[in-house]
Design an enzyme around this catalytic site. Structure first.
Site, PDB file in Angstrom:
ATOM      1  N   ASP A 125      36.092  59.018  73.837  1.00 32.81           N
ATOM      2  CA  ASP A 125      35.797  57.864  74.679  1.00 32.81           C
ATOM      3  C   ASP A 125      36.511  57.963  76.026  1.00 32.81           C
ATOM      4  OD1 ASP A 125      34.311  56.976  72.581  1.00 32.81           O
ATOM      5  OD2 ASP A 125      35.175  54.973  72.537  1.00 32.81           O
ATOM      6  N   CYS A 176      39.419  59.774  67.006  1.00 43.74           N
ATOM      7  CA  CYS A 176      38.987  58.984  68.159  1.00 43.74           C
ATOM      8  C   CYS A 176      38.102  57.817  67.728  1.00 43.74           C
ATOM      9  CB  CYS A 176      38.258  59.868  69.157  1.00 43.74           C
ATOM     10  SG  CYS A 176      38.099  59.113  70.802  1.00 43.74           S
ATOM     11  N   ASP A 177      37.914  56.882  68.635  1.00 44.01           N
ATOM     12  CA  ASP A 177      37.440  55.529  68.343  1.00 44.01           C
ATOM     13  C   ASP A 177      36.286  55.421  67.350  1.00 44.01           C
ATOM     14  OD1 ASP A 177      39.276  55.060  70.285  1.00 44.01           O
ATOM     15  OD2 ASP A 177      37.967  53.920  71.609  1.00 44.01           O
ATOM     16  N   LYS A 178      35.132  56.005  67.662  1.00 50.11           N
ATOM     17  CA  LYS A 178      33.948  55.782  66.824  1.00 50.11           C
ATOM     18  C   LYS A 178      33.994  56.577  65.533  1.00 50.11           C
ATOM     19  CE  LYS A 178      32.856  53.279  70.167  1.00 50.11           C
ATOM     20  NZ  LYS A 178      34.030  53.689  70.960  1.00 50.11           N
ATOM     21  N   CYS A 218      42.882  63.167  70.443  1.00 51.48           N
ATOM     22  CA  CYS A 218      42.781  62.378  69.214  1.00 51.48           C
ATOM     23  C   CYS A 218      42.417  63.242  68.012  1.00 51.48           C
ATOM     24  CB  CYS A 218      41.721  61.292  69.354  1.00 51.48           C
ATOM     25  SG  CYS A 218      41.723  60.384  70.908  1.00 51.48           S
ATOM     26  N   CYS A 276      44.809  57.235  71.566  1.00 53.93           N
ATOM     27  CA  CYS A 276      45.426  56.422  72.622  1.00 53.93           C
ATOM     28  C   CYS A 276      46.411  55.416  72.030  1.00 53.93           C
ATOM     29  CB  CYS A 276      44.352  55.713  73.419  1.00 53.93           C
ATOM     30  SG  CYS A 276      43.216  56.853  74.239  1.00 53.93           S
ATOM     31  N   SER A 332      36.514  48.941  76.417  1.00 57.69           N
ATOM     32  CA  SER A 332      37.506  49.714  75.685  1.00 57.69           C
ATOM     33  C   SER A 332      38.545  48.774  75.098  1.00 57.69           C
ATOM     34  CB  SER A 332      38.190  50.699  76.640  1.00 57.69           C
ATOM     35  OG  SER A 332      39.407  51.150  76.120  1.00 57.69           O
TER      36      SER A 332
END
Length: 557
Positions: A80, A121-123, A48, A193, A470
């Site tokens: 993650d 990435c996510d956060k 990511c 992702c 997730s």
């Protein structure tokens, strides 16, 4: 308008400061301009983020061409996917706060006038946007881009397919060779992702809420347009600085309503709820679960996206990306079109200027023929979750489930039980002491939920946890249960065999145990020792509040 960077570089007293800048190659001409921080979360922890330092160079070029002086810096980002399923996942949500705090400190310390934030990435997406709202200097957010799907036997794959393949392998439904083949092709290159998981959900929200340029959310990471997007974001940030448009001018209550509408229309991750609550807190906007439910009930679910549906972010990009969805919502009067954005124009003005490709497609439904009449990010409340819990109904056929509890006090215990085939049809798997304080860090349960799906139990069992899921999770899975077990919430009192009901039509999450019995158990309950007594996780556990408020950290949690 005060120009903060002048505090650092003007006057004879600042000669040492200028000397240090000149050591890095800046000239007096560079120092005469406004400074724009270009922050990225690039590292080698995850695909990511692997390409973000290169994207930052393009953003800096845009800032320079816009007439300002760029100053690059980076911050952390936790993967993650790689942290998933073990102790490392406890660091994930904590990283959101560290990212926001570190950006704040860098900008305040060096007195930057504006900010371009690049995240993957996510956060790192909500963390970056939270810092922008907190600092309230002219800011543009830009996403690092989605990964392209892997291909195997003509089927598009994401990393979630690998997690589910593990469950199928454990159940004897997949050979080791087949598992390895899926592993080898599922993640072909750089990018986040590929389904409508948390990163792509938050990227979609960044457009809907107005912090990112139109069309910037969907182009893949390894697409030439991604370089153009970050360059344009640099130019746009310099322009915002001229216009003195700040994040809190953009992050109005109506903008958050647009974001909630986007979350529901694309079947986005339940993490979007948590992060929007946290972002609203930074913007001083009073946003509650009631607002999420009110907007959800008038928002049709339009985009047929993985994990509950059939398509990945690249598929949405081919038909016009997030502007395609926004136009549909706007045309039906569902969207606040007059909200300001980082272009200096309203969301309606932005959409009016975009010409979408005229192609046949099945990715996004019409308003008249939605996948679901109402949105998919559902808030539940009841005797098991007085403050609330969340469930994503995208791709979920059932609306009610009553089953017997099987209780686990750590995610690892539940995963081991799944791997050993100890979960039966009709069970409600309860995973507790994984909340914001109890974990600490509110771990995601993708490894466990995906294993259940891979074993064929995805539609035959349910799960309830004070942890998170997730964006890749699918099934009848309820997270964010609050109050959490560690503070004595009802989920701490559940015993094996207790009947639990989840009902998404009545928004109920109830335990079928009398109040007298629960009170008796409450008197016997003993608060466990904290899992961490020093370090970042211990600090987080001390400062963090309820998931129902975004799991934000505060001096008075």
């Amino acid at each position: 308008m005060e120009i903060s960077s002048r505090n650092v570089v003007e006057g004879t007293a600042r000669s040492p400061h200028r000397a240090m800048y000149k050591a890095m190659g800046l000239t007096d001409n560079d120092l005469s301009k406004q400074f724009i921080g270009v922050c990225h979360t690039g590292n080698e922890a995850t695909p990511c983020n692997i390409h973000l330092p290169q994207l930052a160079l393009e953003a800096k070029r845009g800032v320079s061409d816009g007439g300002a002086t760029p100053r690059e810096f980076s911050t952390i980002a936790v993967s993650d996917g790689i942290a998933m399923g073990h102790e490392g996942m406890k660091s994930s949500l904590v990283s959101r706060e560290v990212i926001a705090d570190s950006i704040e400190l860098m900008v305040r310390a060096h007195q930057y006038d504006a900010l371009v934030g690049i995240a993957g990435c996510d956060k790192s997406l909500p963390g970056t946007m939270m810092a922008m709202a907190r600092l309230n200097i002219p800011s543009v957010f830009v996403y690092g881009g989605t990964i392209k799907p892997g291909m195997l036997d003509g089927k598009e794959l994401t990393v979630v397919d690998v997690y589910e393949a593990v469950g199928a392998y454990d159940a004897g439904k997949l050979s080791l060779e087949d598992l390895k083949n899926i592993e080898n092709v599922a993640c072909p290159n750089a990018g986040s992702c590929g389904g409508m998981f948390t990163a792509n959900t938050m990227a979609s929200i960044s457009e809907a809420i107005g912090l990112a340029l139109p069309g910037s959310a969907s182009p893949p990471a390894e697409d030439d347009r991604r370089n153009t997007m970050v360059y344009d974001s640099g130019v746009a940030c310099a322009k915002l600085l001229e216009m003195n448009i700040r994040p809190r001018d953009i992050l109005t209550f109506e903008a958050f309503e647009n974001a909630i509408m986007m979350l529901n229309s694309v079947g986005g991750s339940t993490n979007g709820i948590l992060h929007l609550l946290a972002l609203a807190n930074e913007a001083n906007i009073d946003l509650t679960y009631d607002d999420f439910e009110r907007i959800r009930k008038k928002t049709p679910h339009l985009a047929d996206m993985k994990p509950g549906g059939n398509y990945v972010m690249e598929s949405l990009d081919r038909i016009g990306g997030i502007p395609f969805v926004l136009k549909k919502l706007l045309e039906k009067g569902l969207l606040h079109g007059d909200c300001m954005t980082v272009t200096g124009k309203t969301i309606k003005e932005n959409l009016d200027a975009i010409k979408l490709p005229d192609i046949e497609q099945n990715v996004v439904r019409s308003i008249e023929n939605p996948l679901h009449e109402v949105g998919t990010a559902v808030i539940l409340k009841g005797s098991l979750a007085p403050e609330g819990g969340v469930i994503k109904t995208a791709g979920v056929e059932m609306t009610k489930f009553t089953g017997s509890a099987k209780v686990y006090d750590r995610e690892e215990y539940a995963f081991d039980a799944v791997s050993k085939g100890e979960i039966d049809e009709g069970d409600v798997v309860v995973i507790r002491y994984e909340g914001p304080k109890g974990g600490p860090g509110m771990r995601e349960m993708l490894a466990t939920t995906a294993a259940l799906v891979g074993q064929g139990l995805g539609k035959k069992v349910a799960m309830v946890t004070d942890g998170r899921f997730s964006g890749g999770t699918r099934g009848f899975m309820v997270g964010h249960v609050a109050p959490e077990a560690y503070v004595g919430g009802p989920i701490a009192l559940v015993k094996n065999g207790d009947k639990i009901t989840i009902d998404t039509e009545t928004n109920a999450l109830d335990i079928h145990v009398s109040e007298e019995e629960l009170e008796s158990r409450r008197k016997q309950w003993v608060k466990p020792e904290p899992n961490y007594k020093t370090g970042a996780l211990a600090k987080f556990a001390t400062l963090v509040g309820s998931a129902a408020n975004g799991a934000i950290t505060s001096a008075n949690p």
